[in-house]
Design a protein around this motif. Sequence first.
Motif, PDB file in Angstrom:
ATOM      1  N   PRO A 172       0.670  -1.272   0.001  1.00 51.46           N
ATOM      2  CA  PRO A 172      -0.018  -0.058   0.059  1.00 51.46           C
ATOM      3  C   PRO A 172       0.716   1.237  -0.091  1.00 51.46           C
ATOM      4  O   PRO A 172       0.483   2.437  -0.718  1.00 51.46           O
ATOM      5  CB  PRO A 172      -0.744  -0.154   1.309  1.00 51.46           C
ATOM      6  CG  PRO A 172      -0.218  -0.997   2.116  1.00 51.46           C
ATOM      7  CD  PRO A 172       0.572  -2.199   1.383  1.00 51.46           C
ATOM      8  N   VAL A 176       0.801   4.446  -2.546  1.00 55.46           N
ATOM      9  CA  VAL A 176       0.601   5.833  -2.291  1.00 55.46           C
ATOM     10  C   VAL A 176       1.697   6.718  -2.797  1.00 55.46           C
ATOM     11  O   VAL A 176       1.352   7.795  -3.277  1.00 55.46           O
ATOM     12  CB  VAL A 176       0.442   5.948  -0.464  1.00 55.46           C
ATOM     13  CG1 VAL A 176       0.553   7.287  -0.252  1.00 55.46           C
ATOM     14  CG2 VAL A 176      -0.617   5.293  -0.130  1.00 55.46           C
ATOM     15  N   ARG A 181      -4.638   5.631  -4.538  1.00 53.79           N
ATOM     16  CA  ARG A 181      -5.258   5.186  -3.364  1.00 53.79           C
ATOM     17  C   ARG A 181      -5.603   3.660  -3.336  1.00 53.79           C
ATOM     18  O   ARG A 181      -6.372   3.223  -3.992  1.00 53.79           O
ATOM     19  CB  ARG A 181      -6.651   6.052  -2.980  1.00 53.79           C
ATOM     20  CG  ARG A 181      -6.458   7.498  -3.158  1.00 53.79           C
ATOM     21  CD  ARG A 181      -8.076   7.995  -3.252  1.00 53.79           C
ATOM     22  NE  ARG A 181      -8.605   7.809  -4.565  1.00 53.79           N
ATOM     23  CZ  ARG A 181      -9.587   8.041  -4.786  1.00 53.79           C
ATOM     24  NH1 ARG A 181     -10.519   8.723  -4.120  1.00 53.79           N
ATOM     25  NH2 ARG A 181     -10.164   7.884  -6.087  1.00 53.79           N
ATOM     26  N   TYR A 183      -6.760   0.732  -1.995  1.00 52.15           N
ATOM     27  CA  TYR A 183      -7.947   0.144  -1.989  1.00 52.15           C
ATOM     28  C   TYR A 183      -9.054   0.741  -2.885  1.00 52.15           C
ATOM     29  O   TYR A 183      -9.622   0.045  -3.646  1.00 52.15           O
ATOM     30  CB  TYR A 183      -8.581   0.235  -0.624  1.00 52.15           C
ATOM     31  CG  TYR A 183      -9.937  -0.412  -0.207  1.00 52.15           C
ATOM     32  CD1 TYR A 183     -10.084  -1.987  -0.471  1.00 52.15           C
ATOM     33  CD2 TYR A 183     -11.203   0.233  -0.347  1.00 52.15           C
ATOM     34  CE1 TYR A 183     -11.413  -2.367  -0.664  1.00 52.15           C
ATOM     35  CE2 TYR A 183     -12.554  -0.290  -0.516  1.00 52.15           C
ATOM     36  CZ  TYR A 183     -12.466  -1.532  -0.328  1.00 52.15           C
ATOM     37  OH  TYR A 183     -13.856  -2.170  -0.294  1.00 52.15           O
ATOM     38  N   THR A 184      -8.990   1.994  -2.959  1.00 53.50           N
ATOM     39  CA  THR A 184     -10.076   2.640  -3.856  1.00 53.50           C
ATOM     40  C   THR A 184      -9.951   2.536  -5.274  1.00 53.50           C
ATOM     41  O   THR A 184     -10.755   2.290  -6.141  1.00 53.50           O
ATOM     42  CB  THR A 184      -9.941   4.356  -3.514  1.00 53.50           C
ATOM     43  OG1 THR A 184     -10.500   4.397  -2.177  1.00 53.50           O
ATOM     44  CG2 THR A 184     -11.198   5.037  -4.333  1.00 53.50           C
ATOM     45  N   TYR A 187      -7.891  -2.236  -5.497  1.00 53.77           N
ATOM     46  CA  TYR A 187      -8.271  -3.566  -4.906  1.00 53.77           C
ATOM     47  C   TYR A 187      -9.267  -4.512  -5.856  1.00 53.77           C
ATOM     48  O   TYR A 187      -8.805  -5.530  -6.226  1.00 53.77           O
ATOM     49  CB  TYR A 187      -8.951  -3.311  -3.555  1.00 53.77           C
ATOM     50  CG  TYR A 187      -9.344  -4.609  -2.713  1.00 53.77           C
ATOM     51  CD1 TYR A 187      -8.111  -5.070  -1.980  1.00 53.77           C
ATOM     52  CD2 TYR A 187     -10.400  -5.357  -3.053  1.00 53.77           C
ATOM     53  CE1 TYR A 187      -8.642  -6.295  -1.435  1.00 53.77           C
ATOM     54  CE2 TYR A 187     -10.872  -6.368  -2.329  1.00 53.77           C
ATOM     55  CZ  TYR A 187      -9.519  -7.096  -1.728  1.00 53.77           C
ATOM     56  OH  TYR A 187      -9.975  -8.290  -0.923  1.00 53.77           O
ATOM     57  N   ASP A 201       2.698   1.910   5.075  1.00 57.40           N
ATOM     58  CA  ASP A 201       1.881   2.702   5.049  1.00 57.40           C
ATOM     59  C   ASP A 201       2.378   4.154   4.632  1.00 57.40           C
ATOM     60  O   ASP A 201       3.848   4.034   5.101  1.00 57.40           O
ATOM     61  CB  ASP A 201       0.799   2.985   6.320  1.00 57.40           C
ATOM     62  CG  ASP A 201      -0.540   3.500   5.924  1.00 57.40           C
ATOM     63  OD1 ASP A 201      -0.684   4.115   4.667  1.00 57.40           O
ATOM     64  OD2 ASP A 201      -1.353   3.355   6.645  1.00 57.40           O
ATOM     65  N   ASP A 216      -2.095   7.072   4.377  1.00 56.88           N
ATOM     66  CA  ASP A 216      -3.422   6.986   3.388  1.00 56.88           C
ATOM     67  C   ASP A 216      -3.493   5.661   2.627  1.00 56.88           C
ATOM     68  O   ASP A 216      -4.152   5.741   1.489  1.00 56.88           O
ATOM     69  CB  ASP A 216      -3.228   8.369   2.430  1.00 56.88           C
ATOM     70  CG  ASP A 216      -3.029   9.642   2.987  1.00 56.88           C
ATOM     71  OD1 ASP A 216      -4.235   9.786   3.782  1.00 56.88           O
ATOM     72  OD2 ASP A 216      -2.110  10.236   3.063  1.00 56.88           O
ATOM     73  N   GLU A 218      -4.944   3.107   3.113  1.00 59.32           N
ATOM     74  CA  GLU A 218      -6.223   2.352   3.255  1.00 59.32           C
ATOM     75  C   GLU A 218      -6.092   1.101   3.828  1.00 59.32           C
ATOM     76  O   GLU A 218      -6.722   0.200   3.327  1.00 59.32           O
ATOM     77  CB  GLU A 218      -7.154   2.392   1.930  1.00 59.32           C
ATOM     78  CG  GLU A 218      -7.254   3.786   1.414  1.00 59.32           C
ATOM     79  CD  GLU A 218      -8.001   3.919   0.181  1.00 59.32           C
ATOM     80  OE1 GLU A 218      -9.137   4.484   0.042  1.00 59.32           O
ATOM     81  OE2 GLU A 218      -7.578   3.251  -0.698  1.00 59.32           O
ATOM     82  N   ALA A 221      -9.351  -0.721   5.361  1.00 59.21           N
ATOM     83  CA  ALA A 221     -10.296  -1.118   4.480  1.00 59.21           C
ATOM     84  C   ALA A 221      -9.871  -2.237   3.672  1.00 59.21           C
ATOM     85  O   ALA A 221     -10.733  -3.091   3.446  1.00 59.21           O
ATOM     86  CB  ALA A 221     -10.376   0.190   3.570  1.00 59.21           C
ATOM     87  N   THR A 222      -8.532  -2.507   3.578  1.00 57.64           N
ATOM     88  CA  THR A 222      -8.111  -3.678   2.805  1.00 57.64           C
ATOM     89  C   THR A 222      -8.206  -4.703   3.564  1.00 57.64           C
ATOM     90  O   THR A 222      -8.638  -5.855   2.971  1.00 57.64           O
ATOM     91  CB  THR A 222      -6.674  -3.277   2.250  1.00 57.64           C
ATOM     92  OG1 THR A 222      -6.346  -1.942   1.506  1.00 57.64           O
ATOM     93  CG2 THR A 222      -6.053  -4.443   1.287  1.00 57.64           C
TER      94      THR A 222
END
Length: 275
Positions: A172, A176, A181, A183-184, A187, A201, A216, A218, A221-222
Motif C-alpha cells: 500500500p 500511495v 489510493r 483500496y479505492t 483492490y 503505510d 493514506d 487504506e 479497509a483493505t
Amino acid sequence: MWTLSGFSDEISPDFTEQCEVVSGLGMKYVEVRSAWDVNILDLSPDQLDTIKKTLSTYGLKVSSIGSPIGKILITEDFAPHLERMKHAAEVAKLLEAPYIRIFSFFMPAGDDPATHRAEVIDRMRALVRVAEDADLILLHENEKEIYGDVPGRCLDLIRSVGSPYLRLAWDPANFVQVGVRPYTDGYAKLRPHVEYVQIKDALLADGTVVPAGQGDGEVAATMRALRHDGFDGFFSLEPHLAAGHATGGFSGPELFTTAWRAFTGLLDIEEIEYS
C-alpha cells in the motif's frame, strides 16, 4: 488465521539479532532480504548455511526471499540478471521459501512505460520460466519508477504473462507514493491476483512512510475486504520507519516493534486472528 512475517533485516544487520527480535514478538516467519549488510543473493554458501541453522535454532521459517530481481533499468543487459534469478531459485529452495519477491524493471527517467512494455513482458516471462522449473511462485511488488507501479500496469503484467507462477505482492505505501489510493483505485481489479501483502503505510502529501493505519494506504479497509474475501496468506512487515532506499530499508528493533504493534493493533480491533 493470518500469518505474520517481516523483512527481518529492518531490525539489524546481524542475522541472530533479527531472529531474536522476530521470535520475541511471537512471529514464526521472516522474509529474508539481507544479512550482515549483504544481499540475500550475494551471501556465500557458508553464510547461507549459518542462516539456515539460525532459523532452525529460533524455530523460524522463511515466507519469501526478498530478492532484488527486476530492480535494474529495462535498458540494462538482461542475461546476467536471468542467471541471478536462477540463483534466487536455488536460495529459495535451500531456505524452503515458497515465494520470491521480484520487480518489473526501472523505467528510464522521462520515458513512457508503454514504449518498454514488450521488453518488460518478455523479461517477466523469462523469469517466470525459471520459477516454473523450480516450482516457486514469483511475487511482483508494485514499486515506484518500475513498469508495474500502478494498478493498471500490475494487472497488465499478470494477464500478459498468464502464469500461476506469477502473482502480486500488495504494497500500500508504494501505491500511495505514486499517487494511488490503494483500496479505492486498485483492490477490485487486483484482488484475484494478490497472493501476499506487505505492511507499510505512507502519506499522500509527501510520501512519508508511517506505521500501518496512520497513513493514506487504506490498510484497515483493505484488511476488512481481504477478510471478507477469505484471504489466507502472509502479511509481511516492511516498516521503513528509519530509512528507505532502492535496495531496502531500516527501522531498528524499537521501530520494528512499533510497526508490529500498529498492525497487530488493527488486527485486534477488527477481531482478526493471526499467528
